[in-house]
Design an enzyme around this catalytic site. Sequence first.
Site, PDB file in Angstrom:
ATOM      1  N   SER A 174       0.800  -1.228   0.000  1.00 45.36           N
ATOM      2  CA  SER A 174       0.000   0.000   0.000  1.00 45.36           C
ATOM      3  C   SER A 174       0.831   1.276   0.000  1.00 45.36           C
ATOM      4  O   SER A 174       0.312   2.352  -0.301  1.00 45.36           O
ATOM      5  CB  SER A 174      -0.947   0.008   1.207  1.00 45.36           C
ATOM      6  OG  SER A 174      -0.215   0.007   2.415  1.00 45.36           O
ATOM      7  N   ARG A 175       2.120   1.175   0.323  1.00 47.39           N
ATOM      8  CA  ARG A 175       2.935   2.398   0.354  1.00 47.39           C
ATOM      9  C   ARG A 175       4.410   2.065   0.213  1.00 47.39           C
ATOM     10  O   ARG A 175       4.820   0.914   0.273  1.00 47.39           O
ATOM     11  CB  ARG A 175       2.700   3.169   1.656  1.00 47.39           C
ATOM     12  CG  ARG A 175       3.067   2.426   2.920  1.00 47.39           C
ATOM     13  CD  ARG A 175       2.546   3.139   4.159  1.00 47.39           C
ATOM     14  NE  ARG A 175       2.879   2.427   5.389  1.00 47.39           N
ATOM     15  CZ  ARG A 175       3.932   2.676   6.151  1.00 47.39           C
ATOM     16  NH1 ARG A 175       4.790   3.634   5.806  1.00 47.39           N
ATOM     17  NH2 ARG A 175       4.163   1.975   7.252  1.00 47.39           N
ATOM     18  N   ASN A 177       7.657  -8.280   1.330  1.00 46.96           N
ATOM     19  CA  ASN A 177       8.142  -6.927   1.571  1.00 46.96           C
ATOM     20  C   ASN A 177       7.653  -6.319   2.883  1.00 46.96           C
ATOM     21  O   ASN A 177       8.307  -5.453   3.452  1.00 46.96           O
ATOM     22  CB  ASN A 177       7.709  -6.025   0.405  1.00 46.96           C
ATOM     23  CG  ASN A 177       7.880  -4.556   0.724  1.00 46.96           C
ATOM     24  OD1 ASN A 177       8.985  -4.024   0.730  1.00 46.96           O
ATOM     25  ND2 ASN A 177       6.772  -3.882   1.026  1.00 46.96           N
ATOM     26  N   SER A 230      17.572  -5.989   4.680  1.00 49.59           N
ATOM     27  CA  SER A 230      17.985  -4.605   4.918  1.00 49.59           C
ATOM     28  C   SER A 230      19.479  -4.587   5.192  1.00 49.59           C
ATOM     29  O   SER A 230      20.059  -5.592   5.635  1.00 49.59           O
ATOM     30  CB  SER A 230      17.238  -4.033   6.130  1.00 49.59           C
ATOM     31  OG  SER A 230      17.823  -2.831   6.577  1.00 49.59           O
ATOM     32  N   TYR A 286      14.803  -5.334  14.817  1.00 49.40           N
ATOM     33  CA  TYR A 286      14.716  -5.190  13.361  1.00 49.40           C
ATOM     34  C   TYR A 286      15.921  -5.849  12.682  1.00 49.40           C
ATOM     35  O   TYR A 286      15.771  -6.599  11.708  1.00 49.40           O
ATOM     36  CB  TYR A 286      14.648  -3.708  13.005  1.00 49.40           C
ATOM     37  CG  TYR A 286      14.465  -3.415  11.527  1.00 49.40           C
ATOM     38  CD1 TYR A 286      13.221  -3.545  10.922  1.00 49.40           C
ATOM     39  CD2 TYR A 286      15.535  -2.990  10.741  1.00 49.40           C
ATOM     40  CE1 TYR A 286      13.042  -3.266   9.576  1.00 49.40           C
ATOM     41  CE2 TYR A 286      15.369  -2.710   9.396  1.00 49.40           C
ATOM     42  CZ  TYR A 286      14.123  -2.849   8.817  1.00 49.40           C
ATOM     43  OH  TYR A 286      13.957  -2.577   7.481  1.00 49.40           O
ATOM     44  N   LYS A 304      15.819  -9.032  10.061  1.00 45.39           N
ATOM     45  CA  LYS A 304      16.305  -8.920   8.684  1.00 45.39           C
ATOM     46  C   LYS A 304      17.505  -9.832   8.435  1.00 45.39           C
ATOM     47  O   LYS A 304      17.692 -10.332   7.310  1.00 45.39           O
ATOM     48  CB  LYS A 304      16.658  -7.462   8.376  1.00 45.39           C
ATOM     49  CG  LYS A 304      15.434  -6.533   8.369  1.00 45.39           C
ATOM     50  CD  LYS A 304      14.386  -6.974   7.366  1.00 45.39           C
ATOM     51  CE  LYS A 304      13.239  -5.984   7.237  1.00 45.39           C
ATOM     52  NZ  LYS A 304      12.247  -6.392   6.228  1.00 45.39           N
TER      53      LYS A 304
END
Length: 248
Positions: A15-16, A91, A143, A156, A160
């Site tokens: 969506s973004r 994603n 990432s 995070y 990743k």
Amino acid sequence: MELLKNKKALVTGSSRGIGRKIAETFMAEGAEVWGLCSHPSEAKPELDAFAAEHAVKFHEICADAGNHGQLAEVVKAALAQSCGFDILVNNAGITKDGLSFRMKIEDWQKVIDINLTAVFVVSQIVSADMIRKKTGSIINMSSISGVHGEGGQVNYSASKAGLIGFTKALSKEVGSRSVRVNAVAPGYIETDMTRVLSQEIRDGWIKNIPLRRAGQTSDVANAVLFLASDLSLYITGQVLGVDGGLGA
């Protein structure tokens, strides 16, 4: 020539930001796209219009990535509707930053649940169908934080980094069935998440990037397009850095 003509793709977090740009790039190259997001998005009318402009279809599906039972049900339904995906892009992801000694266990677990476990849930369902058909490409969004670590982001960075291990292991499991699994590791990319940072922090990051600029969502989307297309038929188990040389 459309690189993804008649292909069907599932893109999570569509969506973004990076996910939306990936969805648009795929549709511009001829793919029919199922975009998964946590709730009905404001972007859907624009994505529908973009799809119509390129004579393809866009389907929005919604599930809480942290609710793995609900996520599995929605993905199975989309898989049945599509008659099988040629491409999966994992994603979707979140951040809940903080120093490790102050981090709440809930903030650790939420990031792991959405950034890593949800990828396993979706990939397990989609890859089983790809294995049966002996074709497919899976791209996982890691990432630079997962490659080198980032202070204040132990949850995070761990999620990743886990995606990198997951990518390499899964590629070995499914490779004999002509299913490819790769990861993309973006660096500093201009998104809504990074635009809220102070100019001082942004300038500091850019100073350390050899190409001396922030990346754009299109830079990441083009790398994902390459890995999704037949241009990369002999590439699997790899991590492609899209970071302007920052991780070199």
